[in-house]
Design an enzyme around this catalytic site. Structure first.
Site, PDB file in Angstrom:
ATOM      1  N   ASN A 190      55.980  12.474  62.604  1.00  0.00           N
ATOM      2  CA  ASN A 190      56.272  13.698  61.804  1.00  0.00           C
ATOM      3  C   ASN A 190      55.030  13.689  60.760  1.00  0.00           C
ATOM      4  OD1 ASN A 190      56.937  15.754  59.787  1.00  0.00           O
ATOM      5  ND2 ASN A 190      58.670  14.622  59.195  1.00  0.00           N
ATOM      6  N   ARG A 244      57.688  15.939  65.753  1.00  0.00           N
ATOM      7  CA  ARG A 244      58.483  17.054  64.874  1.00  0.00           C
ATOM      8  C   ARG A 244      57.407  18.208  64.869  1.00  0.00           C
ATOM      9  NH1 ARG A 244      59.243  18.023  58.672  1.00  0.00           N
ATOM     10  NH2 ARG A 244      60.212  19.894  58.930  1.00  0.00           N
ATOM     11  N   HIS A 270      64.860  23.364  59.528  1.00  0.00           N
ATOM     12  CA  HIS A 270      65.786  22.132  59.162  1.00  0.00           C
ATOM     13  C   HIS A 270      66.716  22.094  60.639  1.00  0.00           C
ATOM     14  CE1 HIS A 270      65.510  22.680  54.737  1.00  0.00           C
ATOM     15  NE2 HIS A 270      64.605  21.872  55.130  1.00  0.00           N
ATOM     16  N   ARG A 302      60.356  26.971  45.733  1.00  0.00           N
ATOM     17  CA  ARG A 302      60.433  28.352  46.259  1.00  0.00           C
ATOM     18  C   ARG A 302      61.470  28.992  45.846  1.00  0.00           C
ATOM     19  NH1 ARG A 302      61.260  25.323  51.928  1.00  0.00           N
ATOM     20  NH2 ARG A 302      59.601  23.798  51.824  1.00  0.00           N
ATOM     21  N   GLU A 309      67.012  13.339  60.888  1.00  0.00           N
ATOM     22  CA  GLU A 309      66.452  14.180  61.424  1.00  0.00           C
ATOM     23  C   GLU A 309      65.622  13.384  62.859  1.00  0.00           C
ATOM     24  OE1 GLU A 309      64.979  17.665  59.139  1.00  0.00           O
ATOM     25  OE2 GLU A 309      65.525  16.036  57.844  1.00  0.00           O
TER      26      GLU A 309
END
Ligand code: ADP
Length: 397
Positions: free
Chosen positions: A7, A90, A179, A240, A385
């Site tokens: 990743n 990823r 996600h 955010r 993940e």
């Protein structure tokens, strides 16, 4: 079979070497400050943590250092690189070009590079990571696993924005969602835990962390999700804004003398929990501040909970009722108070929490935190993940 999961960020790189027989990580770690002075590798294997401080001028050097640790006499877990069967990367955004996990090839890399405009904050880093691995491990099979692919099953009426259709066709501006590997993993684990086939279940998955998204999963397939064209949309997050009227964003740009790019950076980095509270983007800090009577911290947390509640309500409607709600990621797995705040008042929807069960600490296993008479199961499921990336890579091979 052993799969190396990578990743890559713009100045960081996380990795796990996963044994697919046990689905456990043999080693994991990360490189920090790639391309900046003061590079560092933290490597965990054989029950120990190894730290190497060394400048890492680029991703190729970082990968080389990781590989040297994986085969090292003391820190290593394999004898040679031949024991790595494949590498799973990823990748955040797939656009409409890739709808599923794809083998890395020259052609694929070209298509991926063309997509960088869609995800300028994320995809260029993945490209750096893939190119570095190809340089250091020539000939090794590699896969690109996209955060967006789980959402590729959304129906058109859910992923479209109501803009001029020709502009959608030309610029591919639509909801993609993010996600996806996490939503896929926890919805699958929920079905396993409930002893039911995924095809028979309607599940709402809440991935609540620093970045947060909520998905509606029908029969094992995603039918809607809260993030949009970029990860800015949906519930308010650490820094955010989440959903905001575009005209309000344009108004703010004008008033504050910001360019469009600056406005975008402002909404991504200075808003959300941090912007509202003025305290922190971290939920633990916010809860501590609320305890001390900080009203803006209270407001930020309440806005987050209310927004999550609204998405749950919307997805109950989209799914025609839910069998299960899953909480995952940093906040979803650990913050019992926030879980309680989100589902409070949803009893009429058949959603009822067991306060005692909800207090159980996260021990890495699945917890059912719903009351005995709750029609909808409420589960806490630690996400993984990396394992999804490894599984997808192994399946592709
Ligand atoms: P990322 O989106 O960066 O992967 P994570 O999923 O790791 O983020 O979630 C980070 C968030 O989880 C932080 O806001 C942190 O405060 C929160 N968190 C982690 N542990 C706890 C806890 N025990 N209680 C409340 N919040 C927690």
């Amino acid at each position: 079979m052993k799969i190396l999961v990578i990743n890559a960020g713009s100045s960081s790189l996380k990795y796990q070497l996963i044994d697919m027989e046990t689905e456990k990580a043999l080693a994991k770690g990360g490189c920090e400050r790639i391309g900046i002075a003061g590079g560092k590798l933290t490597h965990k294997a054989n029950g120990q943590t190894f730290v190497i401080e060394k400048d890492l001028p680029n991703h190729t050097e970082a990968i080389s250092l990781v590989l040297s640790q994986l085969v090292d006499k003391k820190a290593g877990v394999i004898r040679s690189m031949d024991e790595i069967d494949a590498v799973g990367h990823r990748v955040v955004a797939s656009g409409e070009t890739f709808t599923k996990t794809t083998l890395v090839s020259d052609e694929g890399m070209k298509a991926l590079e063309e997509l960088s405009e869609l995800a300028p904050l994320h995809n260029p880093a993945a490209i750096l990571g893939i190119n570095a691995c190809r340089a250091v491990m020539p000939g090794k099979k590699m896969a690109m696993v996209f955060d967006t692919s789980f959402h590729a099953t959304m129906p058109d009426y859910a992923y479209m924005y109501a803009i001029d259709y020709d502009d959608y066709k030309k610029y591919k501006v639509r909801r993609y969602g993010f996600h996806g590997t996490s939503h896929k993993y926890v919805s699958g684990e929920a079905a396993k835990f409930l002893g039911k086939k995924p095809e028979s279940l309607n599940i709402i998955t809440c991935h609540l962390g620093n970045g947060s998204s909520i998905s509606a999963v029908k029969g094992g397939k995603c039918v809607d999700t809260s993030m949009g064209f970029t990860p800015l949309a949906g519930v308010p997050m650490g820094t955010r804004s989440g959903d905001i009227d575009c005209a309000a964003a344009e108004f703010l740009c004008r008033k504050k003398g910001m360019s469009m790019e600056e406005g975008n950076a402002y909404l991504n980095k200075k808003c959300g929990m941090l912007g509202i509270s003025g305290v922190s983007s971290d939920f633990r800090d916010l809860e501590a501040a609320r305890e001390e009577g900080n009203d803006r911290a209270r407001l930020a947390l309440e806005m987050f909970a209310y927004s999550c509640k609204k998405y749950i309500g919307a997805y109950m409607a989209a799914l025609g009722g839910a069998d299960c709600i899953v909480f995952t990621a940093g906040v979803g797995e650990n913050d019992a108070g926030m879980r309680a705040q989100i589902v409070a008042g949803l009893e009429n929807f058949g959603i009822k929490l067991d306060e005692e069960k909800n207090k159980q600490k996260n021990d890495g296993s699945v917890h059912d935190v719903s009351a005995a008479d709750s029609k909808v199961k409420i589960l806490v499921i630690p996400t993984n993940e990396e394992l999804v990336i490894a599984r997808e890579t192994a399946e592709l091979l």
